[in-house]
Design a protein around this motif. Structure first.
Motif, PDB file in Angstrom:
ATOM      1  N   LEU A  96       0.828  -1.211   0.000  1.00  5.48           N
ATOM      2  CA  LEU A  96       0.000   0.000   0.000  1.00  5.48           C
ATOM      3  C   LEU A  96       0.861   1.259   0.000  1.00  5.48           C
ATOM      4  CD1 LEU A  96      -2.898  -0.894   2.474  1.00  5.48           C
ATOM      5  CD2 LEU A  96      -3.090  -0.381   0.038  1.00  5.48           C
ATOM      6  N   ARG A  97       1.931   1.270   0.810  1.00  8.50           N
ATOM      7  CA  ARG A  97       2.833   2.423   0.820  1.00  8.50           C
ATOM      8  C   ARG A  97       3.467   2.619  -0.547  1.00  8.50           C
ATOM      9  NH1 ARG A  97       4.099   0.435   5.879  1.00  8.50           N
ATOM     10  NH2 ARG A  97       5.919  -0.665   5.066  1.00  8.50           N
ATOM     11  N   ASP A  98       3.914   1.510  -1.154  1.00  7.30           N
ATOM     12  CA  ASP A  98       4.531   1.603  -2.482  1.00  7.30           C
ATOM     13  C   ASP A  98       3.518   2.097  -3.524  1.00  7.30           C
ATOM     14  OD1 ASP A  98       6.888   0.709  -1.382  1.00  7.30           O
ATOM     15  OD2 ASP A  98       6.671  -1.361  -2.115  1.00  7.30           O
ATOM     16  N   ALA A  99       2.284   1.585  -3.433  1.00  9.32           N
ATOM     17  CA  ALA A  99       1.248   2.027  -4.382  1.00  9.32           C
ATOM     18  C   ALA A  99       0.947   3.510  -4.188  1.00  9.32           C
ATOM     19  CB  ALA A  99      -0.017   1.190  -4.197  1.00  9.32           C
ATOM     20  N   ALA A 100       0.916   3.964  -2.932  1.00 10.52           N
ATOM     21  CA  ALA A 100       0.672   5.385  -2.665  1.00 10.52           C
ATOM     22  C   ALA A 100       1.808   6.239  -3.211  1.00 10.52           C
ATOM     23  CB  ALA A 100       0.498   5.623  -1.166  1.00 10.52           C
ATOM     24  N   LYS A 101       3.039   5.769  -3.044  1.00 11.41           N
ATOM     25  CA  LYS A 101       4.189   6.504  -3.586  1.00 11.41           C
ATOM     26  C   LYS A 101       4.110   6.570  -5.106  1.00 11.41           C
ATOM     27  CE  LYS A 101       7.425   5.431   0.136  1.00 11.41           C
ATOM     28  NZ  LYS A 101       8.619   4.660   0.497  1.00 11.41           N
ATOM     29  N   ASP A 102       3.777   5.424  -5.725  1.00 12.12           N
ATOM     30  CA  ASP A 102       3.649   5.391  -7.189  1.00 12.12           C
ATOM     31  C   ASP A 102       2.539   6.330  -7.655  1.00 12.12           C
ATOM     32  OD1 ASP A 102       5.673   3.522  -7.235  1.00 12.12           O
ATOM     33  OD2 ASP A 102       4.344   1.802  -7.567  1.00 12.12           O
ATOM     34  N   ARG A 103       1.415   6.311  -6.928  1.00 10.73           N
ATOM     35  CA  ARG A 103       0.296   7.186  -7.283  1.00 10.73           C
ATOM     36  C   ARG A 103       0.704   8.648  -7.149  1.00 10.73           C
ATOM     37  NH1 ARG A 103      -3.336   7.306  -2.844  1.00 10.73           N
ATOM     38  NH2 ARG A 103      -1.907   8.960  -2.279  1.00 10.73           N
ATOM     39  N   ASP A 104       1.386   8.970  -6.048  1.00 12.59           N
ATOM     40  CA  ASP A 104       1.825  10.347  -5.841  1.00 12.59           C
ATOM     41  C   ASP A 104       2.802  10.785  -6.929  1.00 12.59           C
ATOM     42  OD1 ASP A 104       0.248  10.439  -3.600  1.00 12.59           O
ATOM     43  OD2 ASP A 104       1.911  10.218  -2.172  1.00 12.59           O
ATOM     44  N   ALA A 105       3.703   9.889  -7.311  1.00 11.53           N
ATOM     45  CA  ALA A 105       4.663  10.211  -8.376  1.00 11.53           C
ATOM     46  C   ALA A 105       3.934  10.417  -9.706  1.00 11.53           C
ATOM     47  CB  ALA A 105       5.713   9.111  -8.499  1.00 11.53           C
ATOM     48  N   ALA A 106       2.964   9.552  -9.987  1.00 11.15           N
ATOM     49  CA  ALA A 106       2.201   9.687 -11.237  1.00 11.15           C
ATOM     50  C   ALA A 106       1.407  10.990 -11.242  1.00 11.15           C
ATOM     51  CB  ALA A 106       1.261   8.496 -11.419  1.00 11.15           C
ATOM     52  N   LEU A 107       0.796  11.322 -10.109  1.00  9.39           N
ATOM     53  CA  LEU A 107       0.045  12.581 -10.020  1.00  9.39           C
ATOM     54  C   LEU A 107       0.960  13.787 -10.183  1.00  9.39           C
ATOM     55  CD1 LEU A 107      -2.489  11.815  -7.138  1.00  9.39           C
ATOM     56  CD2 LEU A 107      -2.980  12.063  -9.572  1.00  9.39           C
ATOM     57  N   ALA A 108       2.138  13.722  -9.583  1.00  7.60           N
ATOM     58  CA  ALA A 108       3.088  14.835  -9.716  1.00  7.60           C
ATOM     59  C   ALA A 108       3.519  14.987 -11.176  1.00  7.60           C
ATOM     60  CB  ALA A 108       4.300  14.598  -8.818  1.00  7.60           C
ATOM     61  N   THR A 109       3.734  13.870 -11.856  1.00 10.63           N
ATOM     62  CA  THR A 109       4.110  13.910 -13.269  1.00 10.63           C
ATOM     63  C   THR A 109       2.978  14.501 -14.106  1.00 10.63           C
ATOM     64  OG1 THR A 109       5.529  11.979 -12.977  1.00 10.63           O
ATOM     65  CG2 THR A 109       4.856  12.490 -15.221  1.00 10.63           C
ATOM     66  N   GLN A 110       1.750  14.052 -13.838  1.00  4.60           N
ATOM     67  CA  GLN A 110       0.601  14.593 -14.573  1.00  4.60           C
ATOM     68  C   GLN A 110       0.436  16.077 -14.310  1.00  4.60           C
ATOM     69  OE1 GLN A 110      -2.668  12.191 -13.248  1.00  4.60           O
ATOM     70  NE2 GLN A 110      -2.330  10.609 -14.780  1.00  4.60           N
ATOM     71  N   LYS A 111       0.596  16.481 -13.060  1.00  4.53           N
ATOM     72  CA  LYS A 111       0.459  17.896 -12.712  1.00  4.53           C
ATOM     73  C   LYS A 111       1.507  18.727 -13.438  1.00  4.53           C
ATOM     74  CE  LYS A 111       0.568  21.095  -8.834  1.00  4.53           C
ATOM     75  NZ  LYS A 111       0.874  21.280  -7.419  1.00  4.53           N
ATOM     76  N   ALA A 112       2.757  18.239 -13.449  1.00  7.95           N
ATOM     77  CA  ALA A 112       3.822  18.966 -14.137  1.00  7.95           C
ATOM     78  C   ALA A 112       3.523  19.074 -15.637  1.00  7.95           C
ATOM     79  CB  ALA A 112       5.163  18.276 -13.895  1.00  7.95           C
ATOM     80  N   ALA A 113       3.020  17.987 -16.221  1.00  4.70           N
ATOM     81  CA  ALA A 113       2.691  18.006 -17.648  1.00  4.70           C
ATOM     82  C   ALA A 113       1.558  18.999 -17.925  1.00  4.70           C
ATOM     83  CB  ALA A 113       2.301  16.609 -18.122  1.00  4.70           C
ATOM     84  N   LEU A 114       0.542  19.008 -17.066  1.00  2.17           N
ATOM     85  CA  LEU A 114      -0.569  19.947 -17.247  1.00  2.17           C
ATOM     86  C   LEU A 114      -0.110  21.395 -17.085  1.00  2.17           C
ATOM     87  CD1 LEU A 114      -3.464  18.099 -15.377  1.00  2.17           C
ATOM     88  CD2 LEU A 114      -3.290  18.540 -17.825  1.00  2.17           C
ATOM     89  N   GLU A 115       0.747  21.638 -16.098  1.00  2.00           N
ATOM     90  CA  GLU A 115       1.256  22.995 -15.905  1.00  2.00           C
ATOM     91  C   GLU A 115       2.098  23.442 -17.096  1.00  2.00           C
ATOM     92  OE1 GLU A 115       3.220  22.744 -12.136  1.00  2.00           O
ATOM     93  OE2 GLU A 115       1.371  23.107 -11.012  1.00  2.00           O
TER      94      GLU A 115
END
Length: 145
Positions: free
Chosen positions: A46-65
């Motif tokens: 679960l911790r690893d999945a949360a980290k992966d999700r957070d990394a994916a969200l950060a990547t998406q946010k950076a791409a959108l910005e």
């Protein structure tokens, strides 16, 4: 052979029951340890999945910005180009009007010089010489933004 006494039987039964209880306790302990390991493994996943999700969200946010910034820059460039074109057209139109006014002033001056001396009329508005051509350097274009 004599039958075992009830005390011996009771002792044997108690010993067997203690042995079974210990075996169950050992089995329960093993099961608890296995369950604890599984729980820890699930928590780690679960911790690893949360980290992966957070990394994916950060990547998406950076791409959108980045996409938003590119769009804003493109709009700004288009707006600046449009304002430049508008300013040039306005300057050209103002120069044309200034030339027309200068021509009218010249006509008025010629008419006055051909007539005998007369006082100025209110329609003259005090204009006696040709106006200089209007350019962006001598006209306040602050209203353009």
């Amino acid at each position: 052979p004599a039958a075992p006494s009830s005390a011996v039987v009771d002792a044997a039964v108690a010993k067997a029951l203690r042995k079974q209880a210990k075996a169950r306790a050992d089995e329960d302990k093993k099961n608890d340890e296995a369950a604890e390991k599984r729980l820890k493994a699930l928590e780690a996943r679960l911790r690893d999945a949360a980290k992966d999700r957070d990394a994916a969200l950060a990547t998406q946010k950076a791409a959108l910005e980045a996409s938003r910034d590119r769009d804003v820059d493109a709009l700004r460039r288009a707006h600046d180009a449009e304002m430049g074109t508008f300013a040039k057209k306005l300057e050209k139109k103002m120069s044309k009007v200034a030339k027309e006014l200068a021509g009218k002033d010249d006509q008025i001056a010629e008419l006055r010089s051909s007539q005998p001396s007369s006082p100025k009329t209110p329609s003259d508005n005090g204009r006696e010489s040709a106006a200089a051509p209007v350019t962006a350097t001598n006209v306040d274009l602050d209203f353009l933004g």
